[in-house]
Design a protein around this motif. Structure first.
Motif, PDB file in Angstrom:
ATOM      1  N   PHE A   7       1.776   6.128   0.050  1.00 52.94           N
ATOM      2  CA  PHE A   7       1.530   5.551  -1.273  1.00 52.94           C
ATOM      3  C   PHE A   7       0.018   5.651  -1.483  1.00 52.94           C
ATOM      4  O   PHE A   7      -0.752   5.003  -0.773  1.00 52.94           O
ATOM      5  N   CYS A   8      -0.381   6.482  -2.446  1.00 52.49           N
ATOM      6  CA  CYS A   8      -1.808   6.822  -2.534  1.00 52.49           C
ATOM      7  C   CYS A   8      -2.424   6.318  -3.831  1.00 52.49           C
ATOM      8  O   CYS A   8      -2.370   7.009  -4.865  1.00 52.49           O
ATOM      9  N   LEU A   9      -3.001   5.145  -3.761  1.00 52.93           N
ATOM     10  CA  LEU A   9      -3.682   4.577  -4.916  1.00 52.93           C
ATOM     11  C   LEU A   9      -5.178   4.415  -4.621  1.00 52.93           C
ATOM     12  O   LEU A   9      -6.034   4.925  -5.335  1.00 52.93           O
ATOM     13  N   THR A  10      -5.491   3.719  -3.515  1.00 56.37           N
ATOM     14  CA  THR A  10      -6.869   3.347  -3.209  1.00 56.37           C
ATOM     15  C   THR A  10      -7.751   4.577  -2.967  1.00 56.37           C
ATOM     16  O   THR A  10      -7.333   5.524  -2.301  1.00 56.37           O
ATOM     17  N   GLY A  43     -10.857   0.191  -5.042  1.00 60.64           N
ATOM     18  CA  GLY A  43      -9.739  -0.469  -4.379  1.00 60.64           C
ATOM     19  C   GLY A  43      -9.117  -1.451  -5.359  1.00 60.64           C
ATOM     20  O   GLY A  43      -8.153  -1.138  -6.064  1.00 60.64           O
ATOM     21  N   SER A  44      -9.728  -2.640  -5.450  1.00 59.52           N
ATOM     22  CA  SER A  44      -9.227  -3.645  -6.398  1.00 59.52           C
ATOM     23  C   SER A  44      -9.275  -3.111  -7.830  1.00 59.52           C
ATOM     24  O   SER A  44      -8.384  -3.372  -8.636  1.00 59.52           O
ATOM     25  N   ALA A  49      -4.564   5.027   3.300  1.00 57.16           N
ATOM     26  CA  ALA A  49      -3.142   5.339   3.090  1.00 57.16           C
ATOM     27  C   ALA A  49      -2.354   5.039   4.370  1.00 57.16           C
ATOM     28  O   ALA A  49      -2.586   5.671   5.409  1.00 57.16           O
ATOM     29  N   SER A  50      -1.441   4.076   4.278  1.00 55.97           N
ATOM     30  CA  SER A  50      -0.574   3.768   5.426  1.00 55.97           C
ATOM     31  C   SER A  50       0.304   4.980   5.704  1.00 55.97           C
ATOM     32  O   SER A  50       0.829   5.594   4.771  1.00 55.97           O
ATOM     33  N   THR A  86      -3.351   4.381   9.537  1.00 61.28           N
ATOM     34  CA  THR A  86      -3.961   4.361   8.191  1.00 61.28           C
ATOM     35  C   THR A  86      -5.047   5.436   8.158  1.00 61.28           C
ATOM     36  O   THR A  86      -5.830   5.533   9.098  1.00 61.28           O
ATOM     37  N   ILE A 108      -5.577  -8.864   2.412  1.00 56.80           N
ATOM     38  CA  ILE A 108      -6.384  -7.834   1.730  1.00 56.80           C
ATOM     39  C   ILE A 108      -5.537  -6.746   1.087  1.00 56.80           C
ATOM     40  O   ILE A 108      -5.741  -6.392  -0.075  1.00 56.80           O
ATOM     41  N   PHE A 109      -4.568  -6.186   1.850  1.00 57.08           N
ATOM     42  CA  PHE A 109      -3.908  -5.011   1.230  1.00 57.08           C
ATOM     43  C   PHE A 109      -2.892  -5.391   0.170  1.00 57.08           C
ATOM     44  O   PHE A 109      -2.505  -6.538   0.049  1.00 57.08           O
ATOM     45  N   ASP A 110      -2.570  -4.350  -0.629  1.00 59.78           N
ATOM     46  CA  ASP A 110      -1.641  -4.543  -1.735  1.00 59.78           C
ATOM     47  C   ASP A 110      -2.201  -5.505  -2.771  1.00 59.78           C
ATOM     48  O   ASP A 110      -1.455  -6.269  -3.396  1.00 59.78           O
ATOM     49  N   GLY A 111      -3.500  -5.489  -2.944  1.00 58.03           N
ATOM     50  CA  GLY A 111      -4.158  -6.384  -3.897  1.00 58.03           C
ATOM     51  C   GLY A 111      -4.559  -7.664  -3.179  1.00 58.03           C
ATOM     52  O   GLY A 111      -3.703  -8.475  -2.805  1.00 58.03           O
ATOM     53  N   ALA A 112      -5.868  -7.820  -2.952  1.00 55.17           N
ATOM     54  CA  ALA A 112      -6.375  -8.966  -2.184  1.00 55.17           C
ATOM     55  C   ALA A 112      -6.098 -10.284  -2.926  1.00 55.17           C
ATOM     56  O   ALA A 112      -5.827 -10.288  -4.132  1.00 55.17           O
ATOM     57  N   ILE A 128      -7.694 -10.976  -6.242  1.00 54.25           N
ATOM     58  CA  ILE A 128      -7.160 -10.192  -7.374  1.00 54.25           C
ATOM     59  C   ILE A 128      -5.838 -10.811  -7.840  1.00 54.25           C
ATOM     60  O   ILE A 128      -5.559 -10.886  -9.041  1.00 54.25           O
ATOM     61  N   MET A 138      -6.635 -13.645  -9.993  1.00 52.52           N
ATOM     62  CA  MET A 138      -7.048 -13.220 -11.343  1.00 52.52           C
ATOM     63  C   MET A 138      -5.807 -12.971 -12.206  1.00 52.52           C
ATOM     64  O   MET A 138      -5.764 -13.357 -13.385  1.00 52.52           O
TER      65      MET A 138
HETATM   66  C1  LIG Z   1      -4.107  -1.830   6.744  1.00 56.57           C
HETATM   67  C2  LIG Z   1      -4.240  -1.415   5.325  1.00 56.57           C
HETATM   68  C3  LIG Z   1      -3.279  -0.602   4.751  1.00 56.57           C
HETATM   69  C4  LIG Z   1      -3.405  -0.176   3.439  1.00 56.57           C
HETATM   70  N1  LIG Z   1      -2.468   0.683   2.921  1.00 56.57           N
HETATM   71  C5  LIG Z   1      -2.667   1.218   1.691  1.00 56.57           C
HETATM   72  C6  LIG Z   1      -1.786   2.219   1.188  1.00 56.57           C
HETATM   73  O1  LIG Z   1      -0.801   2.603   1.837  1.00 56.57           O
HETATM   74  N2  LIG Z   1      -2.053   2.769  -0.024  1.00 56.57           N
HETATM   75  C7  LIG Z   1      -3.136   2.384  -0.782  1.00 56.57           C
HETATM   76  O2  LIG Z   1      -3.313   2.910  -1.873  1.00 56.57           O
HETATM   77  N3  LIG Z   1      -3.978   1.426  -0.335  1.00 56.57           N
HETATM   78  C8  LIG Z   1      -3.785   0.840   0.882  1.00 56.57           C
HETATM   79  N4  LIG Z   1      -4.652  -0.117   1.362  1.00 56.57           N
HETATM   80  C9  LIG Z   1      -5.816  -0.483   0.545  1.00 56.57           C
HETATM   81  C10 LIG Z   1      -5.734  -1.881  -0.042  1.00 56.57           C
HETATM   82  O3  LIG Z   1      -4.717  -2.017  -0.972  1.00 56.57           O
HETATM   83  C11 LIG Z   1      -7.129  -2.214  -0.598  1.00 56.57           C
HETATM   84  O4  LIG Z   1      -7.968  -2.310   0.529  1.00 56.57           O
HETATM   85  C12 LIG Z   1      -7.170  -3.479  -1.407  1.00 56.57           C
HETATM   86  O5  LIG Z   1      -6.537  -3.279  -2.644  1.00 56.57           O
HETATM   87  C13 LIG Z   1      -8.593  -3.982  -1.648  1.00 56.57           C
HETATM   88  O6  LIG Z   1      -9.438  -2.957  -2.065  1.00 56.57           O
HETATM   89  P1  LIG Z   1     -10.851  -2.709  -1.314  1.00 56.57           P
HETATM   90  O7  LIG Z   1     -10.600  -2.754   0.141  1.00 56.57           O
HETATM   91  O8  LIG Z   1     -11.453  -1.471  -1.886  1.00 56.57           O
HETATM   92  O9  LIG Z   1     -11.730  -3.962  -1.685  1.00 56.57           O
HETATM   93  P2  LIG Z   1     -12.762  -4.112  -2.910  1.00 56.57           P
HETATM   94  O10 LIG Z   1     -12.103  -3.768  -4.178  1.00 56.57           O
HETATM   95  O11 LIG Z   1     -14.027  -3.422  -2.563  1.00 56.57           O
HETATM   96  O12 LIG Z   1     -12.986  -5.688  -2.863  1.00 56.57           O
HETATM   97  C14 LIG Z   1     -13.708  -6.299  -1.793  1.00 56.57           C
HETATM   98  C15 LIG Z   1     -13.432  -7.798  -1.807  1.00 56.57           C
HETATM   99  O13 LIG Z   1     -13.935  -8.355  -3.031  1.00 56.57           O
HETATM  100  C16 LIG Z   1     -12.898  -9.018  -3.729  1.00 56.57           C
HETATM  101  N5  LIG Z   1     -13.051  -8.710  -5.165  1.00 56.57           N
HETATM  102  C17 LIG Z   1     -13.073  -7.479  -5.744  1.00 56.57           C
HETATM  103  N6  LIG Z   1     -13.239  -7.614  -7.072  1.00 56.57           N
HETATM  104  C18 LIG Z   1     -13.303  -8.934  -7.348  1.00 56.57           C
HETATM  105  C19 LIG Z   1     -13.444  -9.711  -8.535  1.00 56.57           C
HETATM  106  N7  LIG Z   1     -13.513  -9.148  -9.738  1.00 56.57           N
HETATM  107  N8  LIG Z   1     -13.494 -11.051  -8.409  1.00 56.57           N
HETATM  108  C20 LIG Z   1     -13.387 -11.656  -7.205  1.00 56.57           C
HETATM  109  N9  LIG Z   1     -13.240 -10.973  -6.050  1.00 56.57           N
HETATM  110  C21 LIG Z   1     -13.189  -9.634  -6.119  1.00 56.57           C
HETATM  111  C22 LIG Z   1     -11.583  -8.458  -3.199  1.00 56.57           C
HETATM  112  O14 LIG Z   1     -10.560  -9.417  -3.311  1.00 56.57           O
HETATM  113  C23 LIG Z   1     -11.949  -8.158  -1.749  1.00 56.57           C
HETATM  114  O15 LIG Z   1     -11.771  -9.306  -0.970  1.00 56.57           O
HETATM  115  C24 LIG Z   1      -4.525  -0.592   2.661  1.00 56.57           C
HETATM  116  C25 LIG Z   1      -5.473  -1.434   3.230  1.00 56.57           C
HETATM  117  C26 LIG Z   1      -5.340  -1.857   4.532  1.00 56.57           C
HETATM  118  C27 LIG Z   1      -6.374  -2.778   5.110  1.00 56.57           C
END
Ligand SMILES: Cc1cc2nc3c(=O)[nH]c(=O)nc-3n(C[C@H](O)[C@H](O)[C@H](O)COP(=O)(O)OP(=O)(O)OC[C@H]3O[C@@H](n4cnc5c(N)ncnc54)[C@H](O)[C@@H]3O)c2cc1C
Length: 382
Positions: A120-123, A128-129, A154-155, A205, A362-366, A369, A372
């Protein structure tokens, strides 16, 4: 016991037994190695757990989100990373069932039936967020798209044989210019090395690179420009049957281990569990797990029942993701505290539970987020 169907009860019991007897003994070594689920994946495939949400003609039982959640939770009761393949298979089937064409179903269901893994390729490295601003681009060229960009985190990235890829196709800026492509591995797709992670070490990952990747235009899931719609709907469900179920199972496993430990360990001449301060910590854990379980179940029933408004869907799916995952972090941290110094030793399983709980936040939308989204939904409602 929640009002599960007889089939769900049977699946729950079967997976609990399987996880305890066959998977738990593998976890410590797999976590130490940090290279993925190894033999545990074969066990999941052998017992048909990746196929459950598929229609019956593809070997599944048409499992709904509640049933997938049960399987993920029971596996996460021993290890969250190992549950990732069930979560992943559930995700692909959910997206294809809800947005796929008949041709896409015919092409991808057999791959899922065969136990092939997808990513699943979004990030992206820069987004990320803030997923509405991804920059991976798909440009139309004579009946094809040519895709260029880098995805990260990407997992199952290194092992994937097909992709659900979010790209910018336009027209429109931000969320309105995003499409979702579903396609099998083709030349131009490659994976980076898998990351060495704090938690979820039993799930690989990596980055994925898309360089001049040519895919036919009929690989769009839904319609061009509908990517964000698929993400809001599919992402909401995933957060519940995936990350929330993992967090719930992880919290339950952490509490159970800490209770057993506290019955054995003596301080000041009595078992730890007889100290009221410790009993209150367990009471907090138990109450929070049950509250989380109720919300989790309610949201799954809403998704499977299908009778909701868009605002209610976003309110409940995001509330569940944040509440359950934050709850699990607190429970796992308290379990480590109850074990004292042994709690921070990797040979005791609660340290891993704390590491895994952090990943679920953290993953799948921290969590931030999700809050929010909840805040936005509440301000629409009241
Ligand atoms: C083990 C693992 C598996 C994953 N698997 C997948 C996958 O299969 N496919 C995929 O697409 N992604 C995957 N992800 C990515 C994951 O979904 C993202 O890491 C996550 O959405 C957060 O994005 P980021 O790490 O870029 O954090 P950032 O967006 O850089 O945010 C950093 C921190 O700041 C906070 N933050 C950001 N913006 C705001 C705001 N406006 N207000 C307050 N706080 C804020 C966030 O909550 C976070 O805690 C995976 C991540 C992990 C760790």
């Amino acid at each position: 016991m929640l009002p599960y169907s007889d089939e769900q009860k049977m699946i729950k019991e079967m997976v609990r037994k399987l996880a305890k007897e066959k998977i738990e003994p593998l976890v410590e070594e797999l976590d130490k190695k940090g290279e993925g689920p190894g033999k545990a994946r074969d066990i999941l495939i052998e017992h048909g757990l990746l196929k459950l949400p598929l229609p019956q003609e593809y070997g599944g039982v048409d499992a709904d989100c509640t049933t997938v959640a049960i399987v993920v939770e029971e596996l996460a009761r021993v290890d969250g990373g190992i549950s990732m393949d069930v979560f992943g298979a559930g995700t692909f089937v959910f997206f294809v069932k809800n947005f796929g064409s008949e041709a896409q179903k015919k092409k991808f269901y057999p791959m899922l039936e065969a136990g092939k893994l997808g990513a699943f390729c979004l990030t992206e490295p820069g987004y990320g967020s803030d997923a509405a601003h991804i920059i991976t681009k798909a440009v139309r060229d004579d009946g094809h798209y040519v895709v260029n960009g880098t995805k990260t985190m990407a997992s199952n990235g290194p092992l994937s044989e097909y992709y659900l890829l979010y790209v910018r196709t336009g027209p429109g800026e931000g969320a309105s210019g995003i499409s979702c492509l579903l396609f099998e591995k083709v030349p131009g797709v490659s994976a980076g090395k898998h990351f060495d992670k704090l938690g979820f070490r039993t799930s690989p990952t990596s980055e994925l690179y898309f360089e001049d990747v040519k895919v036919p235009v009929d690989c769009v899931l839904g319609k061009e420009g509908d990517g964000w719609k698929t993400l809001v709907f599919g992402g909401g469900a995933m957060r519940v049957f995936g990350a929330s179920s993992q967090a719930l199972g992880n919290a339950q496993g952490a509490m159970e281990y800490a209770i057993k430990y506290a019955k054995e360990r003596k301080t000041f001449g009595v078992p730890l569990i007889q100290h009221q301060a410790i009993q209150f910590m367990f009471a907090e854990m138990g109450m929070n797990i049950e509250a989380a379980r109720s919300l989790h179940f309610r949201t799954l029933q809403m998704i499977d029942g299908g009778n909701y408004s868009q605002t209610e869907y976003e309110l409940l799916t995001s509330s569940t993701k944040a509440f359950v995952c934050d709850m699990a972090m607190k429970v796992a941290t308290d379990a480590v505290q109850i074990l004292g110094a042994y709690g921070v030793m990797n040979e005791y399983p609660v340290a891993k539970r704390m590491r895994d709980a952090k990943v679920n936040q953290i993953f799948d939308g921290a969590s931030q987020i999700q809050k929010m989204i909840v805040g936005r939904a509440l301000s629409k409602l009241y």
